[in-house]
Scaffold this motif. Structure first.
Motif, PDB file in Angstrom:
ATOM      1  N   PRO A 112       0.895  -1.086  -0.015  1.00  0.00           N
ATOM      2  CA  PRO A 112       0.042   0.008   0.174  1.00  0.00           C
ATOM      3  C   PRO A 112       0.881   1.269  -0.121  1.00  0.00           C
ATOM      4  O   PRO A 112       0.301   2.202  -0.583  1.00  0.00           O
ATOM      5  CB  PRO A 112      -0.816  -0.267   1.262  1.00  0.00           C
ATOM      6  N   THR A 113       2.020   1.306   0.462  1.00  0.00           N
ATOM      7  CA  THR A 113       2.980   2.342   0.518  1.00  0.00           C
ATOM      8  C   THR A 113       3.209   2.556  -0.866  1.00  0.00           C
ATOM      9  O   THR A 113       3.202   3.908  -1.151  1.00  0.00           O
ATOM     10  CB  THR A 113       4.268   2.094   1.552  1.00  0.00           C
TER      11      THR A 113
ATOM     12  N   ALA B 282       2.011   6.098  -2.742  1.00  0.00           N
ATOM     13  CA  ALA B 282       2.800   7.153  -2.988  1.00  0.00           C
ATOM     14  C   ALA B 282       2.834   7.469  -4.448  1.00  0.00           C
ATOM     15  O   ALA B 282       2.824   8.371  -4.847  1.00  0.00           O
ATOM     16  CB  ALA B 282       4.399   6.890  -2.534  1.00  0.00           C
ATOM     17  N   ASP B 283       2.608   6.191  -5.285  1.00  0.00           N
ATOM     18  CA  ASP B 283       2.571   6.220  -6.636  1.00  0.00           C
ATOM     19  C   ASP B 283       1.429   7.170  -7.215  1.00  0.00           C
ATOM     20  O   ASP B 283       1.376   8.343  -7.986  1.00  0.00           O
ATOM     21  CB  ASP B 283       2.359   5.085  -7.296  1.00  0.00           C
ATOM     22  N   LEU B 284       0.146   7.046  -6.294  1.00  0.00           N
ATOM     23  CA  LEU B 284      -0.928   7.629  -6.745  1.00  0.00           C
ATOM     24  C   LEU B 284      -0.840   9.037  -6.471  1.00  0.00           C
ATOM     25  O   LEU B 284      -1.236   9.950  -7.332  1.00  0.00           O
ATOM     26  CB  LEU B 284      -2.218   6.961  -5.821  1.00  0.00           C
ATOM     27  N   LEU B 285      -0.617   9.528  -5.140  1.00  0.00           N
ATOM     28  CA  LEU B 285      -0.241  10.947  -4.856  1.00  0.00           C
ATOM     29  C   LEU B 285       0.661  11.524  -5.926  1.00  0.00           C
ATOM     30  O   LEU B 285       0.401  12.626  -6.500  1.00  0.00           O
ATOM     31  CB  LEU B 285       0.320  11.141  -3.532  1.00  0.00           C
ATOM     32  N   PHE B 286       1.872  10.780  -6.322  1.00  0.00           N
ATOM     33  CA  PHE B 286       2.682  11.279  -7.292  1.00  0.00           C
ATOM     34  C   PHE B 286       2.364  11.761  -8.496  1.00  0.00           C
ATOM     35  O   PHE B 286       2.328  12.647  -9.167  1.00  0.00           O
ATOM     36  CB  PHE B 286       4.131  10.500  -7.413  1.00  0.00           C
ATOM     37  N   ASN B 287       1.406  10.828  -8.986  1.00  0.00           N
ATOM     38  CA  ASN B 287       0.887  10.909 -10.404  1.00  0.00           C
ATOM     39  C   ASN B 287      -0.079  11.922 -10.407  1.00  0.00           C
ATOM     40  O   ASN B 287      -0.225  12.775 -11.324  1.00  0.00           O
ATOM     41  CB  ASN B 287       0.238   9.679 -10.852  1.00  0.00           C
ATOM     42  N   ARG B 288      -0.791  12.113  -9.318  1.00  0.00           N
ATOM     43  CA  ARG B 288      -1.938  13.462  -9.275  1.00  0.00           C
ATOM     44  C   ARG B 288      -1.191  14.622  -9.438  1.00  0.00           C
ATOM     45  O   ARG B 288      -1.480  15.411 -10.116  1.00  0.00           O
ATOM     46  CB  ARG B 288      -2.704  13.202  -8.010  1.00  0.00           C
TER      47      ARG B 288
END
Lengths: 141, 223, 145
Positions: free
Chosen positions: C129-130, C134-140
């Motif tokens: 989940p980490t 983190a990927d999700l936030l980064f991409n947004r």
């Protein structure tokens, strides 16, 4: 204050020469014997007695300069490279073995995560040394 | 002296401490990985520079510990799952040749070996084995577990109602990985049996088997 | 969701270890979708997260214990999901499910990305989940730019 034997703990941090000069000034009156020890910290991924050429050469260079300076000022000098896992305990051990009266160490001004840090070795020596300890902190850059 | 080994011990509790002390005395290089700072300090005061603070399940910590050159990793933490992970990371990431784990739940003995841990030590099992040996008529006694393998040596007592009484060893359809090594009978010298040896009441049988086949063997010979 | 359609056709037997926010939510979703769900947690208080309509089984016990997993019906399960707070507990239970009980689908949550990589290489289907978050936030954030 009788000071006959001084240990200079060299660490290759650029402050070693200052530490040697200080030791010579303090030991000048009593013509103290000066031990200059360079502790090489060996990473756990290598055996403690591993031969790490570049590190040893750097240590030899520091010790040679220090020795020349002290000899030029007419001191009896002994130099040694020690390989250990931790600098602090190694310095304490040499200090005990040679029964020194004073340990001189130099340290540079360092910050880690925004706050001042002394690293591990200096606090360890301050806490554990059986004799007097003199720390010379370099001016802020 | 024999070759000096580099041994990494995860967990600086009592077992980790006494183990390191003994291994250091034998001339080995030892490193303890311990999470608790105060425990680390106490260990260093007593044993010298042989302790590192950190989580012995983390790859970064194990890498700093120089696991790449370790000969043995011994996981002595109090939780079985932590010991499993330390051993597996050591084995698969750092290719440590021998991993040893302490286990609390005796069932995990078998599971850990299946999952690649070379040897397990179970305090619970050790005590159980001693209790078994104290009971004179216990039907199955664990005598020995081969280190690093799933194999073990057990002793079985054939009783009057055992299904194998009167049958020859050839007739008992033993699992392929099981061998009856010795049959002991009162007033006779222990003998190495062959397929024609007939089992009798009160025979004591020493068998080489595996943890998986132990239950089948018990069923065939005892009930 | 693409997976939901295919799930509906055949009723699955699923064992979930850990009834935290994710475990509880997943259990109630699968239950509502008509599957047979058993949730395991060492703390009975965690079961408060299950909705009153939950028709599956909630069992107090430790999923790293082979006997307990058997009690939870792992032998007939088609999937096992390890969702406790402890990476090591998840890794151990998931491996028991996969290698001892031969559960066809095993998914394991491992917070530590490095540990996740190792177990993924060992063939354990793992999610960090980490990493995902983190990927999700980064991409947004990258897309805003």
């Amino acid at each position: 204050m009788d000071i006959d034997r001084i240990l200079v703990a060299a660490r290759g941090n650029g402050v070693d020469q200052v530490a040697v000069e200080l030791a010579c000034k303090i030991g000048g009156k009593s013509k103290a014997k000066i031990y200059i020890v360079y502790v090489l910290e060996v990473n756990r991924s290598l055996p403690v007695d591993a031969i790490i050429r570049p590190d040893i050469e750097a240590a030899e260079k520091v010790l040679l300069e220090a020795e020349e300076y002290a000899q030029a000022h007419d001191f009896e000098v002994e130099t040694e490279i020690i390989q250990a896992r931790d600098v602090g305990p190694a310095i304490i051990e040499v200090a005990r073995q040679n029964n020194v009266d004073l340990i001189v160490m130099g340290m540079s001004y360092k910050k880690r995560f925004g706050s001042f840090t002394m690293g591990n070795a200096v606090p360890h020596v301050l806490e554990e040394a059986p004799c007097r300890v003199l720390i010379c902190r370099e001016p802020k850059a | 002296m024999a070759k000096s080994l580099y041994i990494v011990i995860v967990g600086g509790g009592n077992i980790g401490y006494y183990l390191s002390k003994a291994l250091l005395n034998q001339g080995h290089e030892v490193l303890i990985i311990e999470k608790d700072v105060r425990k680390c300090e106490r260990l260093e005061d007593e044993l010298g520079s042989c302790c590192m603070r950190g989580d012995g399940c983390e790859t970064a910590v194990l890498s700093e510990a120089g696991l790449n050159r370790a000969d043995v990793l011994i996981a002595t933490a109090s939780q079985d799952e932590d010991n499993l992970v330390s051993c597996q990371v050591a084995k698969h990431r750092f290719k440590v040749p021998r991993t040893i784990a302490l286990v609390n739940n005796p069932i995990n003995d078998r599971i850990f070996k299946k999952l690649g841990v070379d040897a397990t030590i179970s305090v619970t099992n050790t005590i159980l084995e001693h209790v078994e040996q104290e009971i004179p008529a216990h039907p199955l006694i664990h005598l020995l577990t081969m280190s690093g393998q799933m194999e073990e040596v057990v002793e079985l007592l054939i009783t009057r109602d055992s299904p194998s009484v009167g049958k020859s060893i050839g007739q008992v359809r033993l699992p392929a990985d099981t061998t009856i090594a010795l049959v002991m009978r009162e007033n006779e010298r222990p003998r190495i049996p062959d397929a024609s040896t007939v089992l009798r009441e009160n025979d004591r049988v020493i068998a080489l088997t595996t943890m998986d086949s132990e239950k089948i063997l018990e069923k065939l010979l005892l009930s | 969701m693409p997976g939901t359609e295919s799930l509906k056709h055949n009723k699955l037997v699923i064992v979930i270890m850990g009834c935290g926010r994710v475990g509880g939510k997943l259990a109630s979703m699968l239950d509502a979708a008509g599957h047979r769900v058993t949730v395991l947690d060492i703390d009975g208080y965690s079961f408060r997260r299950l909705p009153p309509t939950f028709s599956g089984t909630a069992l107090i016990g430790n999923g790293t214990d082979e006997d307990m997993l058997r009690k939870a019906g792992i032998e007939g399960a088609s999937a096992f999901i390890a969702l406790t707070q402890g990476d090591n507990r998840n890794v151990m239970a998931a491996q028991i499910a996969k290698h001892v009980f031969k559960v066809p689908r095993v998914i394991c949550r491992i917070y530590d990305p490095l540990r996740k990589d190792i177990y993924e290489q060992l063939g354990l289907e793992s999610i960090s989940p980490t990493e995902v978050f983190a990927d999700l936030l980064f991409n947004r954030l990258e897309n805003v730019k």
